[in-house]
Design an enzyme around this catalytic site. Structure first.
Site, PDB file in Angstrom:
ATOM      1  N   HIS A   6       1.078  -1.251  -0.222  1.00 48.90           N
ATOM      2  CA  HIS A   6      -0.082   0.130   0.074  1.00 48.90           C
ATOM      3  C   HIS A   6       0.778   1.175  -0.204  1.00 48.90           C
ATOM      4  O   HIS A   6       1.983   1.109   0.355  1.00 48.90           O
ATOM      5  CB  HIS A   6      -0.909  -0.034   1.239  1.00 48.90           C
ATOM      6  CG  HIS A   6      -0.419   0.342   2.496  1.00 48.90           C
ATOM      7  ND1 HIS A   6      -0.106  -1.180   3.386  1.00 48.90           N
ATOM      8  CD2 HIS A   6       0.184   1.166   3.089  1.00 48.90           C
ATOM      9  CE1 HIS A   6       0.469  -0.654   4.342  1.00 48.90           C
ATOM     10  NE2 HIS A   6       0.670   0.785   4.585  1.00 48.90           N
ATOM     11  N   GLU A  53      -3.848   3.700   1.717  1.00 46.73           N
ATOM     12  CA  GLU A  53      -4.083   3.655   3.044  1.00 46.73           C
ATOM     13  C   GLU A  53      -4.404   5.267   3.421  1.00 46.73           C
ATOM     14  O   GLU A  53      -3.607   5.853   3.189  1.00 46.73           O
ATOM     15  CB  GLU A  53      -3.031   3.152   4.170  1.00 46.73           C
ATOM     16  CG  GLU A  53      -3.033   3.556   5.575  1.00 46.73           C
ATOM     17  CD  GLU A  53      -1.946   3.003   6.393  1.00 46.73           C
ATOM     18  OE1 GLU A  53      -1.484   3.867   7.469  1.00 46.73           O
ATOM     19  OE2 GLU A  53      -0.992   2.249   5.886  1.00 46.73           O
ATOM     20  N   HIS A  72       2.963  12.255  -6.987  1.00 48.98           N
ATOM     21  CA  HIS A  72       1.434  11.719  -7.381  1.00 48.98           C
ATOM     22  C   HIS A  72       1.447  10.448  -7.156  1.00 48.98           C
ATOM     23  O   HIS A  72       2.185   9.505  -7.142  1.00 48.98           O
ATOM     24  CB  HIS A  72       1.203  12.421  -8.810  1.00 48.98           C
ATOM     25  CG  HIS A  72       1.821  11.640  -9.733  1.00 48.98           C
ATOM     26  ND1 HIS A  72       2.856  12.147 -10.234  1.00 48.98           N
ATOM     27  CD2 HIS A  72       1.773  10.512 -10.362  1.00 48.98           C
ATOM     28  CE1 HIS A  72       3.465  11.312 -11.507  1.00 48.98           C
ATOM     29  NE2 HIS A  72       2.327  10.381 -11.405  1.00 48.98           N
ATOM     30  N   GLU A 122      -2.732  11.249 -10.903  1.00 50.32           N
ATOM     31  CA  GLU A 122      -2.674  11.134 -12.455  1.00 50.32           C
ATOM     32  C   GLU A 122      -3.510   9.948 -12.834  1.00 50.32           C
ATOM     33  O   GLU A 122      -3.458   8.978 -12.298  1.00 50.32           O
ATOM     34  CB  GLU A 122      -1.242  10.842 -12.495  1.00 50.32           C
ATOM     35  CG  GLU A 122      -0.848  10.812 -14.297  1.00 50.32           C
ATOM     36  CD  GLU A 122       0.351  10.458 -14.540  1.00 50.32           C
ATOM     37  OE1 GLU A 122       0.664  10.698 -15.870  1.00 50.32           O
ATOM     38  OE2 GLU A 122       1.397   9.825 -13.748  1.00 50.32           O
TER      39      GLU A 122
END
Length: 131
Positions: A6, A53, A72, A122
């Site tokens: 994550h 998360e 990003h 993005e």
């Protein structure tokens, strides 16, 4: 062999962030862990095992300073124009759709959007390079 699990971002308004990621990317809460001072909420969907998360510190009143090290998050979608129109209809102010080339070779079609906490996202149309 390592497996990516994550990425974590801090959010000021958990409900607003949950709404953003659900409405635009169909991410759902996979699990949530409540602590006395904060919560950890893991989002995901059926397209990937990778999770986002959301850390919500209950006493955080000001926006987070994102600094200059963050770049990003990126999401790959089948129908970029459809997601862009959806974001526009939801009042989320997506940036213009762009095409990216390396010399004359097409690399990607994409747009950027900002989440409720200022993180850049993005959104890339699925192709042979990004799937």
């Amino acid at each position: 062999m390592a497996k990516m699990l994550h990425s974590m971002i801090r959010v000021k308004d958990l409900a607003r962030s949950l709404q953003f990621y659900h409405d635009l990317f169909d991410l759902k809460v996979k699990r949530q862990i409540e602590f006395e001072q904060f919560s950890l909420t893991y989002l995901g969907n059926s397209h990937s095992e990778f999770e986002l998360e959301l850390t919500h510190n209950y006493t955080q009143n000001e926006s987070y300073d994102l600094g200059n090290g963050y770049g990003h998050l990126a999401f790959c979608v089948d129908e970029l124009d459809k997601i862009w129109r959806k974001a526009k209809q939801l009042g989320l102010a997506p940036k213009d759709i762009k095409e990216f080339y390396n010399q004359k070779q097409f690399i990607a079609k994409f747009f950027f959007i900002t989440d409720p906490d200022g993180y850049q996202i993005e959104v890339i149309e699925r192709n042979s390079i990004f799937s």
